[in-house]
Design a protein around this motif. Sequence first.
Motif, PDB file in Angstrom:
ATOM      1  N   UNK A   1      11.282  20.285   3.404  1.00 51.99           N
ATOM      2  CA  UNK A   1      12.369  19.838   4.275  1.00 51.99           C
ATOM      3  C   UNK A   1      13.045  21.027   4.948  1.00 51.99           C
ATOM      4  N   UNK A   2      13.311  22.081   4.181  1.00 51.26           N
ATOM      5  CA  UNK A   2      13.981  23.254   4.739  1.00 51.26           C
ATOM      6  C   UNK A   2      13.127  23.915   5.819  1.00 51.26           C
ATOM      7  N   UNK A   3      11.829  24.022   5.555  1.00 51.95           N
ATOM      8  CA  UNK A   3      10.936  24.611   6.555  1.00 51.95           C
ATOM      9  C   UNK A   3      10.908  23.774   7.829  1.00 51.95           C
ATOM     10  N   UNK A   4      10.872  22.446   7.645  1.00 56.39           N
ATOM     11  CA  UNK A   4      10.848  21.555   8.806  1.00 56.39           C
ATOM     12  C   UNK A   4      12.129  21.678   9.607  1.00 56.39           C
ATOM     13  N   UNK A   5      13.257  21.702   8.908  1.00 60.02           N
ATOM     14  CA  UNK A   5      14.550  21.831   9.585  1.00 60.02           C
ATOM     15  C   UNK A   5      14.644  23.158  10.331  1.00 60.02           C
ATOM     16  N   UNK A   6      14.084  24.201   9.732  1.00 62.03           N
ATOM     17  CA  UNK A   6      14.096  25.513  10.389  1.00 62.03           C
ATOM     18  C   UNK A   6      13.277  25.479  11.673  1.00 62.03           C
ATOM     19  N   UNK A   7      12.112  24.819  11.614  1.00 62.21           N
ATOM     20  CA  UNK A   7      11.278  24.711  12.810  1.00 62.21           C
ATOM     21  C   UNK A   7      11.986  23.916  13.901  1.00 62.21           C
ATOM     22  N   UNK A   8      12.700  22.853  13.514  1.00 61.36           N
ATOM     23  CA  UNK A   8      13.418  22.037  14.489  1.00 61.36           C
ATOM     24  C   UNK A   8      14.607  22.799  15.060  1.00 61.36           C
ATOM     25  N   UNK A   9      15.163  23.719  14.272  1.00 58.24           N
ATOM     26  CA  UNK A   9      16.296  24.519  14.753  1.00 58.24           C
ATOM     27  C   UNK A   9      15.890  25.399  15.924  1.00 58.24           C
ATOM     28  N   UNK A  10      14.608  25.748  15.965  1.00 56.04           N
ATOM     29  CA  UNK A  10      14.117  26.564  17.078  1.00 56.04           C
ATOM     30  C   UNK A  10      14.170  25.815  18.405  1.00 56.04           C
ATOM     31  N   UNK A  11      14.289  24.476  18.317  1.00 50.38           N
ATOM     32  CA  UNK A  11      14.422  23.652  19.519  1.00 50.38           C
ATOM     33  C   UNK A  11      15.887  23.304  19.795  1.00 50.38           C
ATOM     34  N   UNK A  12      16.796  23.950  19.059  1.00 52.29           N
ATOM     35  CA  UNK A  12      18.221  23.730  19.289  1.00 52.29           C
ATOM     36  C   UNK A  12      18.834  22.638  18.443  1.00 52.29           C
ATOM     37  N   UNK A  13      18.060  22.066  17.500  1.00 50.09           N
ATOM     38  CA  UNK A  13      18.590  21.016  16.626  1.00 50.09           C
ATOM     39  C   UNK A  13      19.189  21.639  15.373  1.00 50.09           C
ATOM     40  N   UNK A  14      20.499  21.510  15.222  1.00 57.75           N
ATOM     41  CA  UNK A  14      21.173  22.043  14.052  1.00 57.75           C
ATOM     42  C   UNK A  14      21.148  21.015  12.920  1.00 57.75           C
ATOM     43  N   UNK A  15      21.567  21.453  11.749  1.00 57.39           N
ATOM     44  CA  UNK A  15      21.557  20.563  10.584  1.00 57.39           C
ATOM     45  C   UNK A  15      22.363  19.297  10.836  1.00 57.39           C
ATOM     46  N   UNK A  16      23.490  19.424  11.507  1.00 51.97           N
ATOM     47  CA  UNK A  16      24.320  18.244  11.768  1.00 51.97           C
ATOM     48  C   UNK A  16      23.609  17.241  12.670  1.00 51.97           C
ATOM     49  N   UNK A  17      22.716  17.718  13.522  1.00 48.73           N
ATOM     50  CA  UNK A  17      21.974  16.808  14.387  1.00 48.73           C
ATOM     51  C   UNK A  17      20.944  15.995  13.601  1.00 48.73           C
ATOM     52  N   UNK A  18      20.507  16.552  12.464  1.00 49.06           N
ATOM     53  CA  UNK A  18      19.477  15.891  11.663  1.00 49.06           C
ATOM     54  C   UNK A  18      20.036  14.794  10.766  1.00 49.06           C
ATOM     55  N   UNK A  19      21.346  14.625  10.777  1.00 46.55           N
ATOM     56  CA  UNK A  19      21.957  13.568   9.972  1.00 46.55           C
ATOM     57  C   UNK A  19      21.427  12.196  10.370  1.00 46.55           C
ATOM     58  N   UNK A  20      21.071  12.021  11.636  1.00 48.26           N
ATOM     59  CA  UNK A  20      20.549  10.728  12.097  1.00 48.26           C
ATOM     60  C   UNK A  20      19.266  10.380  11.361  1.00 48.26           C
ATOM     61  N   UNK A  21      18.427  11.391  11.121  1.00 48.90           N
ATOM     62  CA  UNK A  21      17.185  11.159  10.375  1.00 48.90           C
ATOM     63  C   UNK A  21      17.486  10.758   8.927  1.00 48.90           C
TER      64      UNK A  21
END
Length: 267
Positions: free
Chosen positions: A188-208
């Motif tokens: 999960x952490x690796x995936x979130x880090x990869x998504x952060x490279x597209x400008x998605x912060x942790x707070x944006x992932x709350x929807x998921x």
Amino acid sequence: MSIGSVLDLLRPDFPDITISKIRFLEAEGLIRPERTPSGYRRFSIADCERLRFVLTAQRDQYLPLKVIKEQLEAIDSGAATLGVREARARAVSGRNGAEPALVADSDSVVESAGRAGRVAGAVAPRRLGVVPGEISPDELRFDHEIRLTRADLLTQAEIDEKFLNDLIRANLITPGAAGFFDADAVTLARTAKAMAEFGLEARHLRAFKLAADREAALVAQIAAPIAKSRDAGARARAEEMVRELAALSLTLHTCLVKASVRNSLGN
């Protein structure tokens, strides 16, 4: 062997085989695996060869289950045998377009599956539909042996303290009671880090996370009555159902996301 081991054994020849398919064939009486005291299925080599025969007859000859079942009953009664050597030969010949066959006690062919299909009816029935789930239920088993410290998680996921704290605050990662993390936390952490490279912060992932919680609640609601049953092995059956439903929901979710993305791009 477990149902997961059976899948691994059969998938090279039958890529679409799933746990749902095996359970369906069991419900139809074509296979009869033993059950452990806790309710888990335990398959023998004979069960696997029996499954291979059924799947080959369906795939190559489009035989209805009724005809296949009659052939298996002939094997059970001693009128024919289903040896390991013959079953393996059928698996090879089936891929080359040959007909699977029952083998008599004298090793002579007593009846081919193709001939039985023609006797049963002139029109070959369609194949049974099987959902080739992208996620296997066996992948959803929890590994309670893996316990990672905070330092382990940071190292394996290649993230820093701030990013991990953001994930924990967003309730995306939750340490256990003793403060340890599991292997999924690394993914999960690796995936979130990869998504952060597209400008998605942790707070944006709350929807998921909210969507996942809703799906999990629905799955748990379906399995709850079985888990509360007083029957022996009820909990094990409920856990198996949860894994299977969760795997199917992940496949459905993937398809829906693909469709929505395709529509949003105007394709």
